[in-house]
Design a protein around this motif. Sequence first.
Motif, PDB file in Angstrom:
ATOM      1  N   ARG A  73     -24.221   9.022 -81.912  1.00 50.94           N
ATOM      2  CA  ARG A  73     -24.495   8.490 -80.572  1.00 50.94           C
ATOM      3  C   ARG A  73     -25.966   8.117 -80.417  1.00 50.94           C
ATOM      4  O   ARG A  73     -26.570   8.315 -79.354  1.00 50.94           O
ATOM      5  N   LEU A  92     -21.621  15.975 -77.503  1.00 47.77           N
ATOM      6  CA  LEU A  92     -22.268  14.662 -77.629  1.00 47.77           C
ATOM      7  C   LEU A  92     -21.339  13.653 -78.302  1.00 47.77           C
ATOM      8  O   LEU A  92     -21.181  12.517 -77.838  1.00 47.77           O
ATOM      9  N   GLU A  97     -22.938  11.539 -74.524  1.00 41.86           N
ATOM     10  CA  GLU A  97     -24.250  11.967 -74.021  1.00 41.86           C
ATOM     11  C   GLU A  97     -24.423  13.457 -74.270  1.00 41.86           C
ATOM     12  O   GLU A  97     -23.435  14.206 -74.293  1.00 41.86           O
ATOM     13  N   LEU A  98     -25.697  13.880 -74.389  1.00 44.59           N
ATOM     14  CA  LEU A  98     -25.964  15.313 -74.488  1.00 44.59           C
ATOM     15  C   LEU A  98     -25.599  15.956 -73.148  1.00 44.59           C
ATOM     16  O   LEU A  98     -25.820  15.352 -72.090  1.00 44.59           O
TER      17      LEU A  98
END
Length: 428
Positions: A73, A92, A97-98
Amino acid sequence: MSKDTLTITDNRTGRTYEIPVEHDTIQAMHLRQIKVNEDDFGMMSYDPAFKNTASTKSTITYIDGDKGILRYRGYPIEQLAEKSNYLEVAYLILYGELPTKEQYDEWEHVIVHHTFVHENITQLMKAFRHDAHPMGMFIATLAAMSTYYPEGRNISDPWIRTKQIHRLIAKLPTVAAFSYRHSRGLPYVYPDNDLSYTGNFLSMLDKMTEVKYKPDPVLERALDVLFILHADHEQNCGTATMRVIGSSHTDPYTAMAGAAAALYGPLHGGANEAVLRMLMEIGDVKNVPEFIKGVKNRERLLMGFGHRVYKNYDPRARIIKQVADEVFEVTGKNPLLAIALELERIALEDDFFVQRNLYPNVDFYSGIIYQAMRFPIAMFPVLFAIPRTIGWLAQWVEMLEDSEQKIARPRQIYLGEGERDFVPMADR
Ligand code: CMC
């Protein structure tokens, strides 16, 4: 004429075609218009083993094989290995996304509270032969799990999909640990939900009579880093299998059993096992030149070397080498390391390997660490499969949500007999 096109002239007919180019790629279906006459089926591309065919668009994992770059990502693998942990990386990979602190806590809580398997699964695993290969047990049990969670077949419901993803990430370390304990004739150890993902896994592997198992923090972290490195690797053989099986809308357990089966082979995730067997067979540094001679004479493959995509040092192998030093501080050095280092030294200088861009891949050093951590060799492919769960599942979800995807069904070039009449057996 648009610049983003490819002009093809068919010398059989003299006709010219303008094919759109997008992302440096042409669509194979655009070749179909190229025909000699109206009855002609149309042009296809031929690409055995998919060496130059993109089967999907993806936003999950980026690899630049010439430069030795791997990103999940967008985040470089080196940063994730240093600063993150497996469960965070899994989030993730799945969601893109984190996680925030709140999202992470919830994610971890859900995973940790799905680690137990149905008692019947435990019984089922106990039915395997005492010396069953742990990967065979892992694959069969994974397929059998589809019968415990039949709602998993409802793959179009995002909520149900997510539920199966939680179950798979949480329960497979338990299945893997049971397969290990089984192969050693040891009682199965149930999960300890107070421990980290890898800490709990180590507990299920190692715990004996102690009331509370305390994992060695160095080994717990090393395993976590190894899990991060194995989490996804775009369209490799196992992941492509997951997508192909999933494209017929089967449930994720059955599709993943197929993906794990593909991973098992010695050219793929089974290479870590094959590397160790190779190093033990070489036995001594002094035998390395003779072994390399055999590889160059095409009698053998140098297992753990070469990659379809990387034509440079596999970045995962580089990180694993560092982790190995930390693990050896705790476990003592694995004597096979000297043989591996000498193989690498010779291979990286030798024309045969240099000309073919053959470098160590992820499997070259991982087995040496696993062995130092006292894992039996047969467990190595299982240790690859556990963390790859998230990669398979994220790619499966991406495939299901991609409106361009349909059931996977390649074409062929038929080169067999034309029509002929059946001959009765007495006349043959
Ligand atoms: N030892 C000796 N020669 C090799 C090796 C090797 N390990 N790998 C490739 N070659 C040679 C091969 O013979 C060929 O030579 P030539 O062009 O003269 O015929 C050339 O290098 C190109 O190889 P290829 O077989 O066309 O490459 P491929 O992309 O089809 O195969 C591979 C990639 C990984 C299957 C192959 O390199 C291999 O078999 N490696 C050993 C097994 C291994 O370590 N697998 C783990 C891969 S990484 C983790 C994973 O994917 O799970």
